[in-house]
Design a protein around this motif. Structure first.
Motif, PDB file in Angstrom:
ATOM      1  N   TYR A  38       3.315  -9.908  -7.568  1.00  0.00           N
ATOM      2  CA  TYR A  38       2.907  -8.769  -6.761  1.00  0.00           C
ATOM      3  C   TYR A  38       3.648  -7.483  -7.107  1.00  0.00           C
ATOM      4  O   TYR A  38       3.230  -6.397  -6.728  1.00  0.00           O
ATOM      5  N   GLY A  39       4.784  -7.604  -7.780  1.00  0.00           N
ATOM      6  CA  GLY A  39       5.537  -6.408  -8.129  1.00  0.00           C
ATOM      7  C   GLY A  39       6.460  -5.952  -7.013  1.00  0.00           C
ATOM      8  O   GLY A  39       7.027  -6.761  -6.282  1.00  0.00           O
ATOM      9  N   ARG A  40       6.556  -4.630  -6.844  1.00  0.00           N
ATOM     10  CA  ARG A  40       7.549  -4.058  -5.932  1.00  0.00           C
ATOM     11  C   ARG A  40       6.974  -3.872  -4.529  1.00  0.00           C
ATOM     12  O   ARG A  40       5.944  -3.242  -4.349  1.00  0.00           O
ATOM     13  N   VAL A  41       7.694  -4.399  -3.563  1.00  0.00           N
ATOM     14  CA  VAL A  41       7.319  -4.286  -2.157  1.00  0.00           C
ATOM     15  C   VAL A  41       8.177  -3.206  -1.506  1.00  0.00           C
ATOM     16  O   VAL A  41       9.403  -3.256  -1.572  1.00  0.00           O
ATOM     17  N   ALA A  42       7.570  -2.224  -0.883  1.00  0.00           N
ATOM     18  CA  ALA A  42       8.311  -1.144  -0.236  1.00  0.00           C
ATOM     19  C   ALA A  42       8.783  -1.582   1.145  1.00  0.00           C
ATOM     20  O   ALA A  42       8.001  -2.089   1.949  1.00  0.00           O
TER      21      ALA A  42
ATOM     22  N   VAL B 101       0.836  -1.191   0.000  1.00  0.00           N
ATOM     23  CA  VAL B 101       0.000   0.000   0.000  1.00  0.00           C
ATOM     24  C   VAL B 101       0.872   1.242   0.000  1.00  0.00           C
ATOM     25  O   VAL B 101       0.517   2.251   0.574  1.00  0.00           O
ATOM     26  N   HIS B 102       2.011   1.164  -0.647  1.00  0.00           N
ATOM     27  CA  HIS B 102       2.953   2.275  -0.561  1.00  0.00           C
ATOM     28  C   HIS B 102       2.424   3.558  -1.173  1.00  0.00           C
ATOM     29  O   HIS B 102       2.859   4.651  -0.827  1.00  0.00           O
ATOM     30  N   GLY B 103       1.429   3.441  -2.048  1.00  0.00           N
ATOM     31  CA  GLY B 103       0.877   4.636  -2.653  1.00  0.00           C
ATOM     32  C   GLY B 103       0.309   5.613  -1.638  1.00  0.00           C
ATOM     33  O   GLY B 103       0.340   6.818  -1.835  1.00  0.00           O
TER      34      GLY B 103
END
Length: 246
Positions: A54-58, A17-19
């Motif tokens: 899932y792509g990029r995890v912050a 939920v880094h957005g």
């Protein structure tokens, strides 16, 4: 190769939920690294772990600077981004990186450690972390400690301590008294987060570990979790209550 634990970690919303996470003000931003100011002396560093499907995890880390010296808590997720972070600290902020402290043995903590070792920057971790990182084939921190370790940064101190098992059996907490700031890593959950990756966790001890930290440092004002938003001492309470026996 990433451990399967990172796939489990992505199941929980807190990770991607880094957005909406972190403060909008940035001290530095590139494709692979963001640095968020907390105070004059402390900054969150955010790097990313790619996980298929899932792509990029912050992933959060911390920088503390004082009197020309800097300590980094958890490395960025790979060596190239660690080099980028070190360059920002040394060239833009004109501080010397004197140490890197590792929270636990997972790849989101040690993934960029070799870049620090290449520059002969000392690395510190719980003695168990050295053993576990070696077992996983990760870069191993240089100096281990059994229970507590105090680091001097300029004219201030940083307290690093193992309070008990939680997210992993080796996780520590790092506290900066002058900032009333705690870096809790993945053992601490951001508000509204789920339990996350439990592959190496001790669920039975997790709640007690959070309570020990809270009682030891009652004047905490800021808590940095391993992922998503920082908060106050309520993050320790939220995490403690999440893992309390019903």
């Amino acid at each position: 190769m990433y451990r399967k634990s990172f796939y489990a970690l992505l199941v929980v919303a807190l990770v991607f939920v880094h957005g909406r996470s972190q403060k909008t003000t940035t001290a530095y931003s590139s494709e692979n690294l963001k640095i968020i100011p907390l105070t004059e002396h402390s900054f969150i560093h955010i790097s990313y772990l790619y996980v298929p499907e899932y792509g990029r995890v912050a992933c959060n880390g911390l920088i503390y600077m004082n009197s020309g010296e800097a300590v980094v808590f958890d490395t960025p997720t790979n060596d190239a981004v660690s080099e980028e972070l070190i360059q920002w600290i040394t060239e833009t902020k004109e501080h010397q990186v004197t140490a890197v402290v590792i929270n636990h043995f997972h790849n989101d903590c040690v993934g960029g450690l070799a870049a620090f070792h290449k520059l002969d920057i000392p690395s510190y971790a719980n003695q168990q972390t050295l053993v576990l990182a070696k077992q996983e084939g990760y870069t191993v921190p240089k100096v281990g400690f059994e229970a507590k370790m105090e680091l001097k940064v300029g004219n201030q101190i940083v307290l690093n301590q193992f309070f008990g098992e939680a997210h992993t059996r080796d996780n520590i907490a790092s506290y900066i008294p002058s900032e009333a700031l705690l870096f809790g890593g993945c053992a601490v959950k951001s508000m509204s987060a789920g339990k996350g990756n439990l592959e190496d966790a001790n669920i039975a001890e997790w709640s007690a570990t959070m309570e020990k930290i809270k009682k030891t440092y009652p004047h905490i004002q800021t808590v940095i979790p391993g992922h998503v938003d920082p908060g106050g001492i309520e993050l320790l309470e939220y995490t403690r209550d999440m893992f309390k026996k019903k």
